[in-house]
Motif scaffolding. Structure first.
Motif, PDB file in Angstrom:
ATOM      1  N   ALA A  54      14.074   4.410   1.922  1.00 27.68           N
ATOM      2  CA  ALA A  54      12.765   4.902   1.516  1.00 27.68           C
ATOM      3  C   ALA A  54      12.122   3.997   0.480  1.00 27.68           C
ATOM      4  CB  ALA A  54      12.905   6.316   0.956  1.00 27.68           C
ATOM      5  N   THR A  55      12.867   3.074  -0.050  1.00 23.39           N
ATOM      6  CA  THR A  55      12.389   2.332  -1.201  1.00 23.39           C
ATOM      7  C   THR A  55      12.135   0.865  -0.938  1.00 23.39           C
ATOM      8  OG1 THR A  55      13.936   3.752  -2.373  1.00 23.39           O
ATOM      9  CG2 THR A  55      12.826   2.109  -3.672  1.00 23.39           C
ATOM     10  N   ASN A  56      12.964   0.284  -0.060  1.00 22.78           N
ATOM     11  CA  ASN A  56      12.986  -1.176  -0.078  1.00 22.78           C
ATOM     12  C   ASN A  56      11.708  -1.855   0.412  1.00 22.78           C
ATOM     13  OD1 ASN A  56      13.367  -0.848   2.635  1.00 22.78           O
ATOM     14  ND2 ASN A  56      15.571  -1.215   2.556  1.00 22.78           N
ATOM     15  N   HIS A  57      10.829  -1.116   1.035  1.00 24.77           N
ATOM     16  CA  HIS A  57       9.590  -1.742   1.508  1.00 24.77           C
ATOM     17  C   HIS A  57       8.390  -1.438   0.608  1.00 24.77           C
ATOM     18  CE1 HIS A  57       9.873   2.353   2.932  1.00 24.77           C
ATOM     19  NE2 HIS A  57       8.556   2.370   2.874  1.00 24.77           N
ATOM     20  N   LEU A  58       8.569  -0.583  -0.388  1.00 22.87           N
ATOM     21  CA  LEU A  58       7.391  -0.102  -1.120  1.00 22.87           C
ATOM     22  C   LEU A  58       6.713  -1.176  -1.968  1.00 22.87           C
ATOM     23  CD1 LEU A  58       8.299   3.541  -2.190  1.00 22.87           C
ATOM     24  CD2 LEU A  58       6.824   2.784  -0.337  1.00 22.87           C
ATOM     25  N   VAL A  59       7.530  -2.039  -2.566  1.00 29.14           N
ATOM     26  CA  VAL A  59       6.928  -3.098  -3.385  1.00 29.14           C
ATOM     27  C   VAL A  59       6.071  -4.008  -2.504  1.00 29.14           C
ATOM     28  CG1 VAL A  59       7.385  -4.978  -4.969  1.00 29.14           C
ATOM     29  CG2 VAL A  59       8.904  -3.009  -4.945  1.00 29.14           C
ATOM     30  N   LEU A  60       6.629  -4.295  -1.335  1.00 31.77           N
ATOM     31  CA  LEU A  60       5.890  -5.127  -0.384  1.00 31.77           C
ATOM     32  C   LEU A  60       4.599  -4.427   0.026  1.00 31.77           C
ATOM     33  CD1 LEU A  60       5.930  -7.569   1.701  1.00 31.77           C
ATOM     34  CD2 LEU A  60       6.861  -5.912   3.294  1.00 31.77           C
ATOM     35  N   ALA A  61       4.706  -3.144   0.356  1.00 29.01           N
ATOM     36  CA  ALA A  61       3.530  -2.406   0.814  1.00 29.01           C
ATOM     37  C   ALA A  61       2.443  -2.411  -0.259  1.00 29.01           C
ATOM     38  CB  ALA A  61       3.919  -0.981   1.179  1.00 29.01           C
ATOM     39  N   GLN A  62       2.862  -2.192  -1.507  1.00 26.81           N
ATOM     40  CA  GLN A  62       1.889  -2.200  -2.597  1.00 26.81           C
ATOM     41  C   GLN A  62       1.171  -3.535  -2.677  1.00 26.81           C
ATOM     42  OE1 GLN A  62       4.127  -0.972  -6.264  1.00 26.81           O
ATOM     43  NE2 GLN A  62       2.206   0.157  -6.500  1.00 26.81           N
ATOM     44  N   ASP A  63       1.981  -4.577  -2.590  1.00 29.50           N
ATOM     45  CA  ASP A  63       1.432  -5.921  -2.697  1.00 29.50           C
ATOM     46  C   ASP A  63       0.443  -6.213  -1.569  1.00 29.50           C
ATOM     47  OD1 ASP A  63       1.735  -8.782  -3.806  1.00 29.50           O
ATOM     48  OD2 ASP A  63       2.098  -9.005  -1.656  1.00 29.50           O
ATOM     49  N   ARG A  64       0.808  -5.841  -0.350  1.00 24.71           N
ATOM     50  CA  ARG A  64      -0.079  -6.127   0.785  1.00 24.71           C
ATOM     51  C   ARG A  64      -1.357  -5.311   0.694  1.00 24.71           C
ATOM     52  NH1 ARG A  64       1.456 -10.554   1.537  1.00 24.71           N
ATOM     53  NH2 ARG A  64       0.826 -10.847   3.709  1.00 24.71           N
ATOM     54  N   LEU A  65      -1.210  -4.058   0.303  1.00 20.02           N
ATOM     55  CA  LEU A  65      -2.391  -3.196   0.209  1.00 20.02           C
ATOM     56  C   LEU A  65      -3.390  -3.776  -0.783  1.00 20.02           C
ATOM     57  CD1 LEU A  65      -0.999   0.456   0.179  1.00 20.02           C
ATOM     58  CD2 LEU A  65      -2.510  -0.576   1.885  1.00 20.02           C
ATOM     59  N   LEU A  66      -2.868  -4.193  -1.918  1.00 25.04           N
ATOM     60  CA  LEU A  66      -3.767  -4.675  -2.957  1.00 25.04           C
ATOM     61  C   LEU A  66      -4.370  -6.022  -2.568  1.00 25.04           C
ATOM     62  CD1 LEU A  66      -4.889  -3.949  -5.723  1.00 25.04           C
ATOM     63  CD2 LEU A  66      -3.154  -5.418  -6.717  1.00 25.04           C
ATOM     64  N   ASN A  67      -3.507  -6.921  -2.116  1.00 26.30           N
ATOM     65  CA  ASN A  67      -4.011  -8.269  -1.920  1.00 26.30           C
ATOM     66  C   ASN A  67      -4.741  -8.471  -0.599  1.00 26.30           C
ATOM     67  OD1 ASN A  67      -3.272  -9.294  -4.440  1.00 26.30           O
ATOM     68  ND2 ASN A  67      -1.136  -9.286  -3.771  1.00 26.30           N
ATOM     69  N   LYS A  68      -4.425  -7.668   0.382  1.00 28.89           N
ATOM     70  CA  LYS A  68      -5.143  -7.834   1.652  1.00 28.89           C
ATOM     71  C   LYS A  68      -6.343  -6.919   1.747  1.00 28.89           C
ATOM     72  CE  LYS A  68      -3.096  -9.596   5.697  1.00 28.89           C
ATOM     73  NZ  LYS A  68      -2.061  -9.537   6.741  1.00 28.89           N
ATOM     74  N   LEU A  69      -6.160  -5.685   1.268  1.00 24.14           N
ATOM     75  CA  LEU A  69      -7.224  -4.707   1.485  1.00 24.14           C
ATOM     76  C   LEU A  69      -7.889  -4.238   0.195  1.00 24.14           C
ATOM     77  CD1 LEU A  69      -5.542  -2.458   4.191  1.00 24.14           C
ATOM     78  CD2 LEU A  69      -7.081  -4.384   4.524  1.00 24.14           C
ATOM     79  N   HIS A  70      -7.412  -4.734  -0.920  1.00 23.34           N
ATOM     80  CA  HIS A  70      -7.964  -4.316  -2.211  1.00 23.34           C
ATOM     81  C   HIS A  70      -7.860  -2.815  -2.402  1.00 23.34           C
ATOM     82  CE1 HIS A  70      -9.271  -8.407  -2.215  1.00 23.34           C
ATOM     83  NE2 HIS A  70      -9.872  -8.196  -1.063  1.00 23.34           N
ATOM     84  N   VAL A  71      -6.715  -2.303  -2.041  1.00 20.44           N
ATOM     85  CA  VAL A  71      -6.436  -0.883  -2.264  1.00 20.44           C
ATOM     86  C   VAL A  71      -5.301  -0.792  -3.288  1.00 20.44           C
ATOM     87  CG1 VAL A  71      -5.565   1.242  -1.216  1.00 20.44           C
ATOM     88  CG2 VAL A  71      -7.189  -0.198   0.035  1.00 20.44           C
TER      89      VAL A  71
END
Ligand code: ADP
Ligand code: ADP
Ligand code: SF4
Ligand code: SF4
Ligand code: SF4
Lengths: 390, 271, 446, 272
Positions: free
Chosen positions: C384-401
């Motif tokens: 449940a955890t190991n992808h969350l940092v990546l997801a946060q990073d992609r959301l912010l840097n790709k979609l500005h979320v």
């Protein structure tokens, strides 16, 4: 002595300390160098393509910084460290990487590697969890795909003959590793546990054939030298997660024991299983890698399809080889070590301890953070264990 | 703390001394030793054998042997309580459970890298509460109920306690809660050994009656405490040293493997 | 209207949720009753329809130790089992659900019967441990390690995890599904040997089809949540997801209840009735919520936060046509494979190589027009955890979320800090306002 | 113009600032001790006395920091991230990245041109990246906190800390001492370890210049220098770095009052 002339243990140590030097030289000569993670990206396939396989490892001496921005800190620090080195550009000399489903976090790190480093060649091998016949079939199919993407990348077609040759080359190295390990059977062993790690890490940093030459040098050197390891009160077998650094073994060897045998994936786990030559080499290869590598990441059990379960029989099936190791290498104790947050090895330790207790082999479980500086507290444990077994 | 026990050839204690507190004083092993010698009216040259133990055992340059505190505590405790089968040692750096059979250590567990569950936990929080370590036990006896401490980490437990104090939780309840927290952590850990009586509790924290009570409650067993819990490790070391020296003598081997001098270890590099 | 009443109205729950949730609870209770009455029981890991329909068709009762872990935690009963697992020598960093299950099993074996104080009637002694290779090492290793206490056989169900690009290579999909089918066939004959019963293929087919239909409707329901204001809050999602994730209870009943829910959500969407009054921020939630602190969603709803979508792993697969697949096992395998890889083709187009877990957040943030994310990593669950940092990073840097992490754990509920999360939520609002502007400047749609 | 009080009840120290027309006019600091409620009260009394005014002169009090909930007389609480942002912006409007090193938390905050927070990250549940690590090591080495910074500047061979944990750091420091490492080198090593943690945080939120450092950690010249070296540029350090959050808290009320925004009733624990 110039760099090139260094041989045997000195050469191994040098490669251990500066892993990439030879790979970079070869790259400068026009060879392709590929990183691979874990043991499942088949070495024979690299070798058959004349690619230099380079195992992706971590660095216990280097604080992890960059990897924290793409992996949380509560996962295997070995993986975090390996990824960290990648992100810091230490593996920039790779022409490509082959990753695999080693474990859950290993798989995620593989995808992250690709997203952030975007290597020009990348292949992900989805190693099955079980060793059932359909799983072997599935793995073989994946090796075919892997071979195909490499063919596309290199522009070379691979013949069965070439692959068979590579099988022979790698098997030869495995025989030599066994020969080297045999030199640990005497008391004192002719080669220390620390040196073994240096040699193994060196092997994982150069082409297989070159590794065999190095092994031959080491074997003859070790056989003849007079300044080998001292006799010590204890002979230990070391089991557990990946150990690619000498610090832990050095600590153990400094408190009154020789590490004479191991079951880790920078040691016997990686080299002992042989590949059976088969008409289609991929049959022998998928069997060796999936079934014969006895890593706890794979679900091995005695009772496949059997509706009864017998715990001790199951343990015997899963861990019996360790009894043989202990007997042949005359070990009087076992150190089970695991990197913190490794689920794979964590679940196996109580069972393995049950087994070792069942066969009367003293054992201790230690957990560490894959960090050189964090080993001090373990010293008391190991020393206490040695005092306890007498 | 640095402790010294000097035994004579028959195993009788000639001198026992507890040195100053705190890890920074570990480098003063030679001073504590000199004091102990002075008390027993002995010269260093009269000492046949020195065994160093404890976390700082590698920092004692004048020792013949370094033996872990695991083995030494077991030895020391078994000499005082021959029926002991489980020993619990809570010191300033770590906590241990020892399984002892016929006076010999057969298994052990140690706490993992975390200050909670050791004397350090209390030392840090005593600072927060503005108390002395030796009054904790008494204070906790006045508790009407025990404050449950949820944080496992010392740093965070400290913040939790401050919040409770601000809300007016009585001091004894907090202290009793801390003792319970230690007892719980330690018992949880030593359960791996399958605890059997007699149980002996030693180490500096055993001086704290609050923790002794909490341990007995958590274990549901009676717990014995040696008269000088701080000294069992040093006592064991001395006993082991005596055995080693006698054995060497019996075998006609030299007792010392190297020449020993009562030197101060070089801690701080002089610039 | 008084302050109090206004507060209660900040979140508007679906009427159709209540009967569905009751149905799930009843199914749970009935299953406990049945197993107590001596019906053969298998312990199963969440396996996304791969094996449960098979067990169900063979009339084997299923209990989920992962779910039991959540129940023990919620009822404050987990600590005892966790301590027991520690004492048994299992490392403490391992998954809380697993340690809970191990501690429970050790105690049950020692007592020789279900511990009398076990929550919800406890888990009865199983005839089989059905491990799953899906997305988690613990799901296989945990059951294997129970061999110390139980003589029940362990069966590991395979699920391939191809890479995003590798999955698109010719033949990989077919090979993978065939692999699953072969494994499932072996499972069926193993179960026949184990129980001495024959597989009821007609029943299997019926259950499989019901589940496929349930998932299709559930998927459609969630599609309506793309509408502004979003008609259904994450809380309704969590209350109802079990009926689609597990074949809980009578699938026919679930099917009907999901149809009712479809109607209600559709109606709300058409009439612009939001799940939250004054929807100001549309949020994606990462992982499972802090079950004991669900009130936080009411507090956030008051500030105009509407949770419109949540973690991929609990969502239904993207619907595809299964009607041409005649073999029910193949239908099952295909659905599971579709769930796993359904987002891969899109992910590949965007060069996002973590096609499950991480990529769906990106697709959803875009299609559900999310302003921000709230992630609740569960500390001992690597999956449940190991992808969350990546997801946060992609959301912010790709979609500005932008998103916020509020740590918690699956069994150590105290880990979640309510007040701290609220404090940070205020900061996230400032961030969301900023990034909304950024998105608009950059020509994003929302 | 009215006076506003900002209070930062931190895990180590409690700070108050009285602000008039956007300018701090009086600072006060007390150790937080064990009773946040009492320290808040005392802090208020002492700082009023220091400024020579009475409680009725204060139009509003805003509390922030770990113990903010204990400030019974405060109008309301504010998130310390927002306070830190407002505080720095009031001094250095050009700042886009703030490194705030407190006792138990270290946070890195990104701002936009309007001074609004656009990203932040906190180093939590682990004391290595915060002042606490330094406090622990200074304690082991018996060095006054004030001297730790200057002393470390004399090191030419900083010890490398490989652990990621403060508790471990302590034992590592002890074993390094016994191996003969000097105090200077150990301190410098701690600073480097902190700096490398901090630079990771900075990297994660994404750096934009100018960059400032605040919090008690910024009082430590050794730490500031290590961070500068690691990041490769000079940091802006306000004169009273430890008071930034308290200043910011006051600013939040100031802005509210100026803009005519009504604040919640005193005593309500509403979070702003
Ligand atoms: N008089 C006392 N009363 C209560 N606790 C004490 C007393 N003296 C020492 N302690 C506790 O004992 C601990 C030290 O124990 P010790 O066994 O000497 O540990 P170590 O050998 O690891 O230094 C201290 O941390 C303190 O908490
Ligand atoms: N005079 C000083 N010199 C150097 N460092 C200091 C000094 N005073 C405080 N510090 C550092 O600042 C930290 C406290 O920072 P502060 O912002 O006050 O934290 P908090 O708000 O959590 O109490 C301490 O942990 C210490 O490391
Ligand atoms: S332990 Fe096994 S899975 Fe892990 S890296 Fe080694 S071989 Fe791979
Ligand atoms: S140590 Fe464990 S978690 Fe880490 S790579 Fe190896 S198997 Fe995976
Ligand atoms: S680690 Fe997570 S996914 Fe795996 S069994 Fe535990 S809770 Fe389930």
């Amino acid at each position: 002595m110039t760099v090139k002339e260094k041989k045997g243990l000195v050469r191994a140590k040098e490669l251990y300390q500066d892993r990439s030097q030879r790979a970079k030289e070869l790259k400068a000569e026009g060879k392709k160098v590929m990183g691979y993670f874990c043991l499942y990206p088949v070495l024979e396939i690299f070798t058959a393509f004349d690619i230099v396989p380079f195992r992706i490892l971590g660095d216990m001496g280097e604080p992890i910084t960059k990897a924290d921005s793409c992996l949380p800190t509560i996962v295997c620090p070995f993986i975090r460290s390996a990824l960290d080195l990648g992100l810091k550009g230490r593996y920039d000399f790779f022409d490509g990487v082959v990753m695999c489903h080693s474990c859950e976090v290993g798989e995620k790190a593989a995808h992250i590697w690709r997203i952030y480093m975007d290597p020009s060649y990348y292949h992900f091998l989805d190693t099955p969890h079980t060793v059932h016949a359909p799983a072997q079939q599935q793995f073989k199919g994946q090796l075919e795909d892997y071979q195909k993407t490499l063919e596309a990348f290199t522009g070379k077609k691979l013949s069965a003959g070439k692959l068979q040759e590579a099988v022979a080359t790698c098997n030869k190295q495995r025989v030599l590793v066994r020969e080297l390990y045999d030199l640990r059977k005497s008391d004192p062993p002719l080669i220390s546990g620390t040196e073994i790690i240096e040699v193994m890490v060196a092997l994982m940093s150069i082409p297989v054939a070159e590794g065999s030459d190095l092994l031959q040098q080491v074997i003859s050197e070790v056989k003849e030298r007079t300044d080998g390891p001292q006799k010590k009160p204890h002979r230990l077998l070391l089991w557990g997660t990946v150990i690619d650094n000498t610090a832990l073994v050095e600590m153990i060897e400094n408190v009154g024991a020789n590490v004479v045998m191991d079951d880790t994936c920078v040691g016997s786990r990686a080299y002992f299983p042989m590949v059976e030559p088969t008409d289609n080499p991929l049959d022998g290869l998928s069997r060796r890698y999936l079934v014969d590598i006895k890593c706890p990441r794979t679900f091995h059990e005695a009772a496949y399809g059997d509706t009864k379960k017998d715990y001790i029989k199951d343990l015997e099936y899963r861990f019996g080889y360790l009894k043989d190791f202990a007997k042949e290498w005359n070990a009087d104790g076992v150190i089970l070590q695991s990197i913190r947050y490794c689920d794979i090895h964590g679940y196996d330790t109580p069972g393995l301890q049950d087994y070792l207790n069942h066969i009367g082999l003293p054992n201790i479980y230690i957990e560490h953070d894959y960090s050189e500086g964090a080993l001090a507290p373990l010293r008391t444990r190991v020393q206490g264990f040695l005092e306890l077994i007498g | 703390m640095t402790k010294v026990v000097i035994l004579d050839g028959d195993g009788k204690t000639l001198s026992a001394l507890i040195g100053p507190t705190g890890p920074e004083h570990r480098r003063l092993a030679n001073k504590v030793m000199a004091d102990a010698l002075a008390r027993a009216n002995l010269a260093f040259s009269e000492i046949s054998y020195v065994v160093a133990t404890g976390y700082g055992r590698i920092n004692v340059p004048f020792a013949d042997r370094q033996i872990t505190e695991l083995t030494c505590h077991a030895k020391g405790i078994a000499s005082l309580f021959p029926a002991v089968r489980t020993a619990i040692d809570i010191g300033g750096q770590d906590a241990k459970g020892l399984k002892i059979r016929n006076g010999k250590l057969v298994d052990f567990v140690m706490n993992d890298r975390c200050a909670a569950g050791t004397g350090r936990f209390l030392d840090v929080l005593v600072g927060t509460l503005g108390l002395r370590i030796d009054e904790l036990g008494e204070i906790s006896l006045k508790a009407t109920q025990k404050l449950p401490i949820s944080s496992v980490c010392t740093v965070f437990a400290q913040m939790e306690i401050m919040a409770c104090l601000s809300e007016g939780t009585p001091l004894p309840d907090i202290v009793a809660g801390l003792h319970d927290a230690i007892a719980n952590r330690v018992v949880k850990m030593i359960k791996k050994l399958k605890i059997e009586p007699d149980v002996v509790f030693t180490g500096g924290v055993a001086k704290n009656i609050g923790v002794v009570n909490a341990l007995q409650e958590t274990l549901g067993l009676n717990v014995s405490v040696p008269a000088e819990p701080l000294l069992t490790g040093a006592l064991g070391a001395a006993l082991l040293g005596r055995e080693l020296a006698l054995k060497a003598l019996a075998e006609g081997k030299p007792v010392h493997e190297k020449e020993l001098r009562l030197d101060e270890p070089t801690f701080f590099k002089v610039k | 209207m008084s302050e109090e009443k206004k507060k209660k109205k900040a979140m508007n729950r679906l009427k159709s949720m209540y009967p569905l949730r009751a149905n799930i609870d009843q199914a749970y209770e009935r299953s406990v009753e049945a197993t107590k009455a001596g019906k053969p029981t298998a312990w199963s890991m969440v396996n996304w329809w791969e094996a449960d329909p098979i067990l169900k068709a063979m009339d084997i009762e299923i209990v989920y130790p992962e779910n039991f872990g959540a129940v023990c935690a919620a009822m404050g009963k987990a600590q005892k089992y966790l301590d027991r697992a520690d004492a048994e020598g299992f490392p403490t960093h391992m998954c809380g659900y697993a340690r809970n299950g191990i501690g429970y099993t050790a105690e049950m074996t020692e007592l020789g019967h279900i511990p009398p104080d076990a929550p919800m009637g406890g888990m009865p002694k199983p005839i089989l441990l059905l491990a799953s290779g899906a997305l988690c090492d613990a799901r296989i290793k945990w059951f294997q390690s129970l061999g110390r206490y139980l003589d029940a056989p362990v069966w590991a169900v395979e699920l391939p995890h191809p890479g995003v690009e590798e999955s698109q290579l010719p033949g990989v999909r077919e090979k993978s599904i065939q692999f699953m089918v072969k494994e499932l066939k072996e499972l069926v004959s193993f179960l026949e040997r184990l129980t001495g019963r024959k597989m009821d293929w007609a029943k299997l087919e019926e259950i499989a089809d019901d589940l496929i239909e349930i998932n299709r409707i559930w998927y459609e329901i969630n599609e309506f949540r793309k509408v502004r204001p979003c008609p259904m809050h994450s809380r309704d999602f969590w209350s109802c997801m079990n009926a689609s994730l597990y074949p809980a209870g009578d699938t026919k009943v679930s099917l009907k209840l999901y149809r009712d829910m479809y109607d209600e959500v559709k109606d709300r969407a058409a009439n612009k009735i939001g799940a939250v009054e004054n929807e100001k921020y549309r949020m994606v939630f990462g992982e499972l919520p802090p079950w004991h602190a669900l009130k936080i969603f009411d507090d956030l709803a008051e500030r105009g936060w509407n949770f419109v979508v949540e973690s991929w792993a609990y969502h239904a697969p993207k619907p595809i046509d299964y009607s041409k697949i005649s073999d029910p096992l193949e239908r099952i395998a295909t659905q599971t494979y579709q769930w796993l890889t359904g987002y891969f083709p899109d992910a590949l187009k965007e060069k996002e190589y973590m096609g499950y877990f991480a990529y769906p957040y990106l697709e959803w943030a875009r299609t559900y027009q999310c302003d921000g994310g709230l992630f609740h990593p569960l500390l001992t669950c690597r999956t449940a955890t190991n992808h969350l940092v990546l997801a946060q990073d992609r959301l912010l840097n790709k979609l500005h979320v932008p998103s916020l992490v509020a740590e918690g754990d699956i069994v150590d509920l105290k880990l979640f800090d309510y007040a701290d999360t609220m404090r940070k939520a205020v900061v996230l609002e400032e961030m969301m306002d900023h990034y909304k502007q950024v998105r608009q400047e950059k020509g994003f749609e929302w | 113009m009215a006076l506003i009080m900002g209070m930062d009840i931190g895990s180590g120290t409690s700070k108050s600032v009285i602000v008039r027309d956007g300018k701090p006019v009086a600072y006060h600091l007390l150790p937080s001790g064990v009773d946040y409620r009492a320290v808040a009260q005392k802090l208020r009394e002492e700082s009023l006395a220091k400024a020579g005014i009475s409680a009725s002169d204060i139009a509003d009090t805003i509390a922030t920091g770990h113990g903010a909930g204990n400030v019974a007389f405060s109008g309301h609480q504010a998130s310390d991230i927002l306070c830190c942002a407002r505080g720095i912006t009031s001094i250095f409007p050009s700042v886009r990245t703030i490194i705030d090193v407190q006792r138990t938390f270290t946070q890195v905050i990104r701002l936009n041109a309007a001074g609004h927070v656009i990203n932040f990250i906190i180093n939590e549940k682990c004391a290595t990246g915060s002042g606490c690590f330094l406090d622990i090591i200074s304690h082991v080495l018996q060095i006054d906190l004030k001297d730790a910074g200057p002393l470390s500047l004399g090191s030419d061979n900083p010890v490398v800390f490989t652990t990621g944990c403060a508790v471990f750091g302590e034992s590592e420091a002890i074993s390094r001492v016994s191996e003969g490492a000097s105090r200077e080198d150990i301190l410098a090593g701690v600073h480097q370890a902190l700096a490398s943690k901090i630079s990771t945080l900075v990297e994660r939120v994404g750096l934009e210049m100018d960059c400032a450092m605040s919090g008690g950690g910024a009082l430590n010249v050794g730490l500031v220098e290590s961070v500068e070296k690691k990041l490769g540029f000079k940091l802006l350090v306000p004169e009273q770095p430890q008071f930034i959050n308290a200043i910011g808290a006051a600013m939040m009320a100031e802005n509210g009052v100026k803009a005519g925004v009504s604040l919640p009733e005193p005593g309500s624990t509403k979070i702003t």
